[in-house]
Design a protein around this motif. Structure first.
Motif, PDB file in Angstrom:
ATOM      1  N   GLU A 178      -5.563   4.564   6.225  1.00 24.13           N
ATOM      2  CA  GLU A 178      -5.857   5.946   6.612  1.00 24.13           C
ATOM      3  C   GLU A 178      -5.048   6.362   7.835  1.00 24.13           C
ATOM      4  O   GLU A 178      -4.496   7.467   7.896  1.00 24.13           O
ATOM      5  N   LYS A 179      -4.966   5.474   8.841  1.00 21.89           N
ATOM      6  CA  LYS A 179      -4.223   5.776  10.077  1.00 21.89           C
ATOM      7  C   LYS A 179      -2.738   5.952   9.778  1.00 21.89           C
ATOM      8  O   LYS A 179      -2.088   6.888  10.274  1.00 21.89           O
ATOM      9  N   GLU A 216       1.709   8.998   0.138  1.00 12.99           N
ATOM     10  CA  GLU A 216       1.222   9.823  -0.961  1.00 12.99           C
ATOM     11  C   GLU A 216       2.147  11.016  -1.180  1.00 12.99           C
ATOM     12  O   GLU A 216       2.688  11.589  -0.238  1.00 12.99           O
ATOM     13  N   LYS A 247      -8.680  -0.487   4.706  1.00 16.38           N
ATOM     14  CA  LYS A 247      -8.891   0.933   4.437  1.00 16.38           C
ATOM     15  C   LYS A 247      -8.612   1.767   5.685  1.00 16.38           C
ATOM     16  O   LYS A 247      -7.945   2.810   5.625  1.00 16.38           O
ATOM     17  N   THR A 248      -9.106   1.291   6.829  1.00 16.89           N
ATOM     18  CA  THR A 248      -8.911   2.017   8.095  1.00 16.89           C
ATOM     19  C   THR A 248      -7.430   2.090   8.452  1.00 16.89           C
ATOM     20  O   THR A 248      -6.923   3.143   8.851  1.00 16.89           O
ATOM     21  N   ASN A 266       0.821  -1.216   0.000  1.00 14.51           N
ATOM     22  CA  ASN A 266       0.000   0.000   0.000  1.00 14.51           C
ATOM     23  C   ASN A 266       0.856   1.267   0.000  1.00 14.51           C
ATOM     24  O   ASN A 266       0.410   2.325   0.447  1.00 14.51           O
ATOM     25  N   ASN A 315     -13.659  -3.504   6.504  1.00 11.72           N
ATOM     26  CA  ASN A 315     -12.935  -2.314   6.037  1.00 11.72           C
ATOM     27  C   ASN A 315     -11.609  -2.107   6.767  1.00 11.72           C
ATOM     28  O   ASN A 315     -11.068  -1.005   6.778  1.00 11.72           O
ATOM     29  N   LYS A 353      -0.450   4.657  -1.477  1.00 13.45           N
ATOM     30  CA  LYS A 353      -1.510   5.313  -0.706  1.00 13.45           C
ATOM     31  C   LYS A 353      -0.969   5.882   0.603  1.00 13.45           C
ATOM     32  O   LYS A 353      -1.290   7.009   0.986  1.00 13.45           O
ATOM     33  N   ILE A 354      -0.154   5.094   1.301  1.00 11.20           N
ATOM     34  CA  ILE A 354       0.339   5.513   2.619  1.00 11.20           C
ATOM     35  C   ILE A 354       1.348   6.649   2.501  1.00 11.20           C
ATOM     36  O   ILE A 354       1.333   7.611   3.267  1.00 11.20           O
ATOM     37  N   THR A 411      -1.314   6.596   6.850  1.00 13.41           N
ATOM     38  CA  THR A 411      -1.116   7.769   5.977  1.00 13.41           C
ATOM     39  C   THR A 411      -1.031   9.047   6.808  1.00 13.41           C
ATOM     40  O   THR A 411      -0.143   9.885   6.604  1.00 13.41           O
ATOM     41  N   LYS A 412      -1.941   9.187   7.741  1.00  6.77           N
ATOM     42  CA  LYS A 412      -1.971  10.367   8.619  1.00  6.77           C
ATOM     43  C   LYS A 412      -0.694  10.456   9.456  1.00  6.77           C
ATOM     44  O   LYS A 412      -0.113  11.536   9.633  1.00  6.77           O
TER      45      LYS A 412
END
Length: 438
Positions: free
Chosen positions: A424-425, A283, A420-421, A277, A417, A280-281, A427-428
């Protein structure tokens, strides 16, 4: 008679202290301890954190990750095993597409789970047809085709026929033969009637031209665009029939083991999740390089001038990330941490507590930061509730050049999910690191 399933949470030593097994203790010691003594991989047999199974004539002894012990839900555990192994074995080509929950609910053991995943992958692969390849053949023919075997031709008495060597585009190749053998082998090994029936259905789909062999043909298969759809089921078959699985004899009883060190499984899971990933992570950071187990820097030398001397000890961080001439070190620790605070009020400076982040872990990540000159350094532990990371903290006298973070990766994948979760964590979190580093 179907084997009795006995479940443990990673540790071999639990078998001696489990009241449920008092009645069968002597039998289990015969059937189980003999095989554990003979495991080829000594590091594996010494590990206290194993996942997988040992199959004997009378027992199917299974080891689940201890992190799931408190979930108290077998269906969740099977689903979690699928998702954990999907990423943990990505480098070993055991990754598979998710199976439906309906099929998973029929699975009551890790052993059967691996068989179902093998069948799932094989059925998907043969939908596009069985694999054909050019196979070398030798024959006696009235006609010349291919290459004449001159030595054989000269030495034989009857020269009316040609001794020829040629290639034939054939479905009867080693890959298909081994897969066919694996199905017959599993049919004879398992007790589940419905599973046997499903395996026989797959056997009946094999063309008659594919020879039935009576042992696994031990030869490396080269996978390419022509046959890569078979790579996943072939690796499952290989592991279930031989390779990682091993047979041992105790009297006339056969044993089969399929065990992994959970420390390595967790390390692989984190590394492969980040790699798969990555776009996405991380970006807007296409220059990111992910290097699992690629450090290999010496840190102790006999002489003061390290360029003239071979190092005595090597460091190898779990994951090294490089970007824009900067480095991030990630070290995974498969430990259950109940107190998630880094602060400790213990007076003993050498205090180590399995329930909290130990000084030893902190010393190790600090050492990595010095050896690799990494700006950001992260300790990651498992969790069963959420994914989060904390920091930054700062090492002594490092100003703001060397930062430290710690956090937890959620290994409870029951939510559809969850990927996806987690993305998102993460990536942030990494966005925060990049922003701080400018």
């Amino acid at each position: 008679m179907k084997e009795k399933i006995i479940k443990f949470y990673e540790n071999f030593s639990e078998i001696k202290n489990n009241n449920y097994l008092q009645k069968d203790q002597k039998q289990i010691e015969k059937e189980f301890y003999e095989i554990t003594k003979k495991l080829k991989n000594e590091k594996l047999s010494k590990s206290k954190s194993l996942v997988g199974f040992v199959k004997t004539k009378n027992y199917l002894i299974e080891f689940y990750p201890k992190i799931w012990k408190e979930l108290n839900d077998e269906k969740k555990e099977i689903k979690n095993i699928v998702e954990l192994f999907k990423y943990a074995f990505l480098n070993e080509k055991l990754i598979h597409e998710s199976m439906s929950l309906r099929k998973l609910e029929k699975t009551d053991s890790i052993y059967v789970l691996f068989i179902r995943l093998y069948m799932f992958g094989l059925e998907k692969a043969i939908k596009d047809g069985f694999y054909f390849e050019y196979t070398e053949r030798f024959d006696e023919s009235n006609y010349s085709k291919g290459r004449i075997e001159l030595k054989k031709q000269i030495n034989k008495l009857d020269k009316s026929k040609f001794s020829i060597d040629f290639y034939e585009y054939d479905v009867n190749n080693i890959l298909n033969q081994n897969l066919k053998y694996a199905n017959y082998y599993l049919v004879n090994e398992i007790e589940d009637f419905n599973l046997k029936k499903d395996l026989i259905k797959i056997i009946n789909r094999f063309p008659d031209e594919i020879s039935k062999i009576y042992s696994w043909f031990d030869k490396d298969i080269i996978f390419s665009k022509l046959n890569d759809r078979f790579e996943i089921p072939y690796n499952y078959a290989s592991n279930l029939v031989r390779n990682r699985s091993s047979f041992r004899e105790y009297g006339k009883k056969k044993y089969l083991w399929f065990l992994f060190d959970m420390n390595k499984v967790f390390e692989n899971f984190v590394a492969n999740f980040l790699i798969k990933n990555k776009d996405k992570i991380f970006e807007n950071h296409s220059e990111i390089k992910m290097l699992p187990q690629k450090g290999n820097k010496n840190f102790i030398f006999e002489e003061s001038n390290e360029s003239k001397n071979t190092g005595l000890r090597i460091t190898r961080p779990d994951i090294l990330i490089e970007y824009s001439n900067k480095k991030i070190i990630i070290d995974t620790k498969y430990k259950i941490i109940k107190d998630r605070k880094i602060e400790s009020n213990e007076e003993d400076e050498n205090f180590i507590d399995d329930k909290s982040i130990s000084n030893t872990d902190l010393y190790q990540i600090f050492t990595y930061s010095q050896i690799y000159s990494s700006e950001d350094n992260i300790l990651i532990y498992p969790s069963t509730d959420e994914t989060f990371l904390r920091g930054p903290y700062y090492f002594l006298n490092s100003s703001k050049n060397k930062k430290f973070y710690y956090g937890f990766i959620n290994l409870n994948f029951i939510n559809d999910n969850w990927e996806k979760t987690m993305i998102e964590k993460l990536t942030k979190f990494f966005k925060k690191i990049f922003e701080q580093n400018g």
